[in-house]
Design a protein around this motif. Structure first.
Motif, PDB file in Angstrom:
ATOM      1  N   CYS A  46       0.856  -1.199   0.000  1.00 31.26           N
ATOM      2  CA  CYS A  46       0.000   0.000   0.000  1.00 31.26           C
ATOM      3  C   CYS A  46       0.892   1.249   0.000  1.00 31.26           C
ATOM      4  CB  CYS A  46      -0.895  -0.028   1.239  1.00 31.26           C
ATOM      5  SG  CYS A  46      -1.718   1.522   1.578  1.00 31.26           S
ATOM      6  N   VAL A  48       0.221   4.136   1.010  1.00 28.84           N
ATOM      7  CA  VAL A  48       0.006   5.021   2.155  1.00 28.84           C
ATOM      8  C   VAL A  48       0.700   4.460   3.392  1.00 28.84           C
ATOM      9  CG1 VAL A  48      -1.698   6.152   3.632  1.00 28.84           C
ATOM     10  CG2 VAL A  48      -2.153   5.850   1.194  1.00 28.84           C
ATOM     11  N   CYS A  49       0.385   3.200   3.753  1.00 24.57           N
ATOM     12  CA  CYS A  49       0.946   2.665   5.000  1.00 24.57           C
ATOM     13  C   CYS A  49       2.172   1.782   4.766  1.00 24.57           C
ATOM     14  CB  CYS A  49      -0.114   1.891   5.788  1.00 24.57           C
ATOM     15  SG  CYS A  49      -0.671   0.402   4.933  1.00 24.57           S
ATOM     16  N   ARG A  53      -0.388  -5.846   0.869  1.00 20.87           N
ATOM     17  CA  ARG A  53      -1.846  -6.033   0.920  1.00 20.87           C
ATOM     18  C   ARG A  53      -2.300  -6.861  -0.274  1.00 20.87           C
ATOM     19  NH1 ARG A  53      -2.534  -4.837   6.104  1.00 20.87           N
ATOM     20  NH2 ARG A  53      -2.387  -2.619   6.586  1.00 20.87           N
ATOM     21  N   CYS A  85      -6.530  -2.113   0.916  1.00 22.98           N
ATOM     22  CA  CYS A  85      -5.904  -2.022   2.237  1.00 22.98           C
ATOM     23  C   CYS A  85      -6.989  -1.833   3.296  1.00 22.98           C
ATOM     24  CB  CYS A  85      -4.918  -0.849   2.258  1.00 22.98           C
ATOM     25  SG  CYS A  85      -4.156  -0.581   3.867  1.00 22.98           S
ATOM     26  N   CYS A  88      -6.342   1.768   4.725  1.00 31.42           N
ATOM     27  CA  CYS A  88      -6.333   2.974   3.902  1.00 31.42           C
ATOM     28  C   CYS A  88      -7.353   2.938   2.753  1.00 31.42           C
ATOM     29  CB  CYS A  88      -4.939   3.211   3.322  1.00 31.42           C
ATOM     30  SG  CYS A  88      -3.606   2.912   4.485  1.00 31.42           S
TER      31      CYS A  88
HETATM   32 ZN   LIG Z   1      -2.502   1.073   3.729  1.00 30.77          ZN
END
Ligand SMILES: [Zn+2]
Length: 417
Positions: A46, A48-49, A53, A85, A88
């Protein structure tokens, strides 16, 4: 040897492999495209994090510009996967070669930013057949990475400076670290008000401020006020460079006024083209200039008397003891106040008013020579001047950090330039 082999040597990405390499027919500039594929069975991360995933779907092919070679543009082609995710939502996967929505690979951005430290942004854009915007965004990326990763521990001495930029009375406040072992630009503010410098202290934080031992600045009132309030424990020094700038400005003013008076009264224009004669240190004059100065001294002109007062003031900095420096200062101020030259009197009044801060120069044993702040001041002016396109404050700020911030860069396995 194949291009893929070279790429695997200089730029290998974990979980991704290089695929086909194609020459692009009919492109205006010679261009090569290189496919990238996710390694079989690898799970996307992912963006973002950063966690691995489950995949969601695949987007259309995107092009990412890599570092050109032999005058050939190089693009990576990749169809990014999206992940589902739980934290997110549905997001595009993390691609190690490019951040966010950028169309330049990070390697290429660092490459451009590196050159932008040596050439103007425009020159970089032309040299690598790219746009000014691409260079700008690359430098912006380098600066924000560098500022996030810079080490701010152990800062003991700072210098506060202002430079004029653009036309009119627009100023920037610059704060430098001026320790013997580390000199760099720490912070830029968009004006020179009390509020501006307060912004620096807010950014710098109370803990680091407590560790400051020396602060150099100009006699500019808002700065003096804020430094007394925020860092009263540190030794505040009025630095030599700024004081001498005030004296030079006063001479300039006297000379301009007197030149006009002489002209109005119909006297010989003895003062025309003397500006540099009066502003230069005597040791920097050419022999021709020396002769002209000797001629000028015969006239009892206010400009010349101001010049001599300034030269006499240079002695001040050669004192060792604050006490004797103070005696000298008092005498010089008295003499200048009697000179009846208003711009010079104005400087003398200010020096008198800030006598204790001036004498702090000697308490710091002159270890913060004017050279440091002066050197930075010149480079900062050059940076903002050289910059066509720095019409916005944001661009000027980024250019200054890039040129003077001594910012760190990430360690890479291959150095591209
Ligand atoms: Zn994420």
């Amino acid at each position: 040897m194949q291009l893929k082999t070279i790429l695997n040597r200089v730029q290998k990405f974990k979980s991704f492999v290089y695929g086909g390499v194609y020459w692009v027919e009919g492109a205006s500039v010679p261009t090569v495209e290189v496919e990238l594929h996710a390694r079989r069975n690898s799970r996307p991360a992912c963006s973002v994090c950063g966690h691995k995933r489950p995949g969601y779907d695949r987007l259309t092919m995107r092009r990412f510009e890599f570092i050109p070679m032999w005058g050939i543009k190089v693009f990576f082609l990749y169809a990014p996967r999206r992940v589902d995710c739980p934290d997110c939502g549905v997001r595009v996967e993390r691609m190690p070669w490019a951040a966010g929505k950028h169309r330049l690979t990070e390697s290429y951005a660092w490459f451009l930013a590196g050159w932008a430290r040596r050439l103007s942004w425009q020159e970089v854009a032309v040299a690598f057949r790219t746009s000014w915007d691409h260079v700008f965004h690359s430098v912006e990326m380098a600066v924000s990475w560098g500022r996030a990763h810079q080490d701010l521990t152990g800062i003991e001495a700072i210098g506060v400076d202002e430079i004029q930029w653009q036309r009119g009375h627009k100023y920037l406040t610059l704060v430098y670290q001026i320790d013997a072992d580390c000199k760099r630009l720490l912070w830029v503010g968009s004006s020179r008000k009390a509020k501006t410098l307060l912004g620096f202290f807010r950014w710098f934080g109370q803990e680091r401020t407590q560790e400051l031992s020396y602060i150099c600045s100009d006699m500019w009132k808002p700065y003096l006020k804020v430094i007394a309030k925020k860092a009263g424990h540190a030794l505040h020094i009025l630095d030599r460079f700024h004081i001498m700038v005030h004296l030079s400005k006063a001479i300039d003013e006297v000379r301009a006024q007197e030149t006009k008076e002489l002209k109005d009264k119909g006297y010989d224009p003895v003062l025309t083209k003397t500006r540099w004669l009066l502003l230069k240190r005597p040791e920097n004059l050419t022999s021709n200039q020396e002769t002209r100065l000797a001629d000028l001294v015969q006239y009892n002109l206010r400009s010349i008397r101001s010049y001599l007062l300034k030269e006499e003031f240079q002695l001040f900095w050669s004192y060792i003891s604050p006490y004797w420096a103070g005696q000298f200062l008092d005498k010089w101020c008295t003499k200048t106040m009697r000179s009846r030259i208003e711009p010079m009197k104005k400087v003398a009044r200010r020096l008198r008013k800030h006598r204790p801060l001036l004498l702090n120069w000697f308490r710091a044993k002159g270890q913060y020579s004017s050279g440091i702040v002066e050197g930075f001041n010149n480079k900062a002016k050059l940076t903002t001047r050289k910059a066509y396109g720095f019409k916005t404050y944001n661009a000027a700020e980024i250019a200054l950090y890039h040129a003077l911030g001594a910012l760190p860069v990430p360690k890479t396995t291959h150095v591209f330039f």
